[in-house]
Design a protein around this motif. Structure first.
Motif, PDB file in Angstrom:
ATOM      1  N   GLU A  65       0.807  -1.221   0.000  1.00 38.84           N
ATOM      2  CA  GLU A  65       0.000   0.000   0.000  1.00 38.84           C
ATOM      3  C   GLU A  65       0.838   1.267   0.000  1.00 38.84           C
ATOM      4  O   GLU A  65       0.356   2.337  -0.362  1.00 38.84           O
ATOM      5  CB  GLU A  65      -0.899   0.011   1.247  1.00 38.84           C
ATOM      6  CG  GLU A  65      -1.806  -1.198   1.373  1.00 38.84           C
ATOM      7  CD  GLU A  65      -2.797  -1.292   0.231  1.00 38.84           C
ATOM      8  OE1 GLU A  65      -3.455  -0.275  -0.067  1.00 38.84           O
ATOM      9  OE2 GLU A  65      -2.913  -2.382  -0.361  1.00 38.84           O
ATOM     10  N   ASP A  85      -6.101  -8.852  -1.283  1.00 43.92           N
ATOM     11  CA  ASP A  85      -4.723  -8.379  -1.261  1.00 43.92           C
ATOM     12  C   ASP A  85      -3.975  -8.922  -0.046  1.00 43.92           C
ATOM     13  O   ASP A  85      -2.799  -9.283  -0.136  1.00 43.92           O
ATOM     14  CB  ASP A  85      -4.675  -6.845  -1.258  1.00 43.92           C
ATOM     15  CG  ASP A  85      -4.994  -6.238  -2.612  1.00 43.92           C
ATOM     16  OD1 ASP A  85      -4.852  -6.959  -3.622  1.00 43.92           O
ATOM     17  OD2 ASP A  85      -5.376  -5.059  -2.665  1.00 43.92           O
ATOM     18  N   ARG A 108      -0.620 -11.384  -0.473  1.00 43.77           N
ATOM     19  CA  ARG A 108       0.682 -10.979   0.066  1.00 43.77           C
ATOM     20  C   ARG A 108       1.156 -11.929   1.169  1.00 43.77           C
ATOM     21  O   ARG A 108       2.355 -12.239   1.251  1.00 43.77           O
ATOM     22  CB  ARG A 108       0.589  -9.540   0.568  1.00 43.77           C
ATOM     23  CG  ARG A 108       0.355  -8.545  -0.567  1.00 43.77           C
ATOM     24  CD  ARG A 108      -0.117  -7.180  -0.086  1.00 43.77           C
ATOM     25  NE  ARG A 108      -0.571  -6.381  -1.222  1.00 43.77           N
ATOM     26  CZ  ARG A 108      -1.196  -5.201  -1.110  1.00 43.77           C
ATOM     27  NH1 ARG A 108      -1.443  -4.696   0.101  1.00 43.77           N
ATOM     28  NH2 ARG A 108      -1.578  -4.548  -2.181  1.00 43.77           N
TER      29      ARG A 108
END
Length: 470
Positions: free
Chosen positions: A135, A313, A317
């Motif tokens: 991010e 997400d 990850r």
């Protein structure tokens, strides 16, 4: 570090600014801050911390040679560098960290999350950092930088571009988490569990509860407490969040958790489960070994999704993380003889979790081998808790229990008392003796756990075994 003038730094830490010939009070510095002259980088700030065996003041010249442009000292030294003289460099380090984070908040959109708990802090920190790095610029501790020196050093890595600061807060006595968290007033606070780790220093489990709850008390009024619904003591911190005006977001296996895991299955290649966040579900394959790390992953997901990161997400990850950290459930060796090196830290809870993982990932035609060392900082609870580990190892059917070091001897004695007396349990005074035994004893199909506190030094034994059987 964010850019600050020498005068600004001196005011922030309450020190006496003594300029070199090349500097003025308005000279700006923005280099990395460190207490180790060997790690100094050009433009950096050297903090001359006195130690038990060495004194940082003796290494100011070395730091300057490596590129330091400012030294924070407790007494002036004969070195060609600007110095700020303070009463206590550790307190000055904390004051500088507080100012840097405050300035970063004022200049940008910095969010701060603190993580504490008797076990799992470092793993959760690494998992959350991996999510947040997708991010924006994320600062998180190196290794286990979570004490009065390590935590401020992490905070001082914040720059004007940093979006997320992940702070790990450890403590061996009441009040330490309050001091560290008070430097940054976190937007979010993760409490993983309240267990027996450091119970000797805290004075018991209830004192540990109060110490860990200091993070919740330190939250911003509009912050969020991420609490483990599966731990009754952590769950009891919810009213404290209400007292400071923070909301609560639950994670865990319980049905009422906003961030929940179901269908958990443990195997040698990691742990699979279904993660549900606010009613939305997705499968997760966590490569980090051990069912107990599911809770750490849920904590990371709870924090990230509270700040708007999608579950998809988070999962993508997290699935890229192969190990939590060196010497933490680290797979080594080969498929022939698999070594799991988990000897960086140990408590009764983490010892039990690691032994259960060994039992879960070892098939019926393979052999379970546990190489165990002492758990530190248990105080008056040490004998009882070491006995419990020996008992658990026997009940889990560990075929070879190898105990190393006099402080851990009670594990061996309890294992023998519970029936592991026919060479199933063995004891060695030193890691070298244990290594010689294991090199001759281990065979194809063995799954070997090496587990102890850092002070026992078995992590290096694990490395040697991993290399021998690679």
């Amino acid at each position: 570090m964010i850019a600050l003038s020498l005068a600004h730094i001196a005011r922030a830490i309450g020190g006496d600014l003594q300029l070199s010939s090349d500097d003025t009070p308005e000279t700006v510095v923005s280099g990395a801050v460190d207490t180790d002259s060997r790690l100094m980088m050009p433009g950096g700030i050297f903090v001359a911390k006195p130690g038990e065996t060495t004194d940082g003041h003796e290494f100011v010249d070395a730091a300057v040679s490596a590129g330091a442009v400012l030294a924070i000292v407790e007494r002036p030294v004969a070195a060609s560098v600007t110095q700020i003289v303070v009463t206590d460099v550790v307190l000055a380090l904390a004051d500088l960290a507080r100012e840097v984070v405050a300035q970063a908040r004022a200049r940008g959109d910095l969010r701060v999350v603190g993580i504490t708990g008797s076990n799992g802090k470092t793993t959760t920190k690494n998992l959350l950092a991996r999510i947040l790095e997708g991010e924006g610029e994320t600062v998180s501790p190196k290794a286990s930088f979570n004490n009065e020196v390590g935590a401020p050093l992490t905070m001082l890595r914040v720059t004007e571009q940093t979006r997320f600061l992940v702070s790990e807060f450890g403590a061996s006595a009441p009040g330490e988490i309050a001091r560290l968290a008070g430097l940054v007033t976190p937007d979010a606070g993760v409490v993983l569990m309240v267990g027996m780790a450091h119970a000797g220093g805290f004075g018991g489990i209830e004192a540990t509860f109060h110490a860990k709850s200091e993070l919740v008390r330190a939250l911003r009024a509009d912050g969020v407490a991420l609490l483990n619904i599966d731990d009754p003591r952590v769950a009891a911190m919810a009213p404290i969040a209400g007292e400071v005006g923070a909301s609560v977001r639950w994670f865990g296996r319980g049905a009422d958790a906003e961030v929940r895991a179901d269908d958990v299955a443990v195997a040698a290649d990691g742990t699979r489960c279904t993660v549900t966040v606010d009613g939305v579900s997705a499968p997760l394959h966590l490569q980090v070994l051990g069912e107990h790390h599911v809770s750490n992953a849920l904590a990371a997901i709870a924090a990230a999704t509270a700040w708007g990161v999608s579950l998809a997400d988070c999962v993508a990850r997290l699935e890229t993380v192969e190990i939590a950290e060196r010497w933490r459930m680290q797979p080594m060796g080969s498929q022939r003889v698999r070594i799991i090196n988990d000897a960086y830290n140990a408590s009764p809870d983490s010892m039990a979790a690691a032994l259960r993982t060994l039992a879960q990932i070892t098939s019926a035609d393979e052999r379970k081998v546990a190489v165990l060392g002492a758990m530190s900082e248990l105080g008056e609870y040490a004998e009882e808790e070491h006995d419990r580990v020996g008992l658990l190892a026997v009940r889990l059917g560990i075929q070879r229990i190898v105990v190393v070091g006099t402080p851990a001897r009670r594990m061996f004695l309890e294992a023998v008392a519970q029936g592991s007396w026919d060479a199933e349990a063995v004891f060695f005074e030193t890691a070298d003796e244990a290594y010689d035994y294991l090199v001759g004893e281990l065979r194809d199909g063995d799954r070997v756990l090496v587990k102890s506190s850092n002070s026992a030094g078995l992590r290096h034994l694990g490395d040697r075994l991993g290399e021998s059987f690679s």
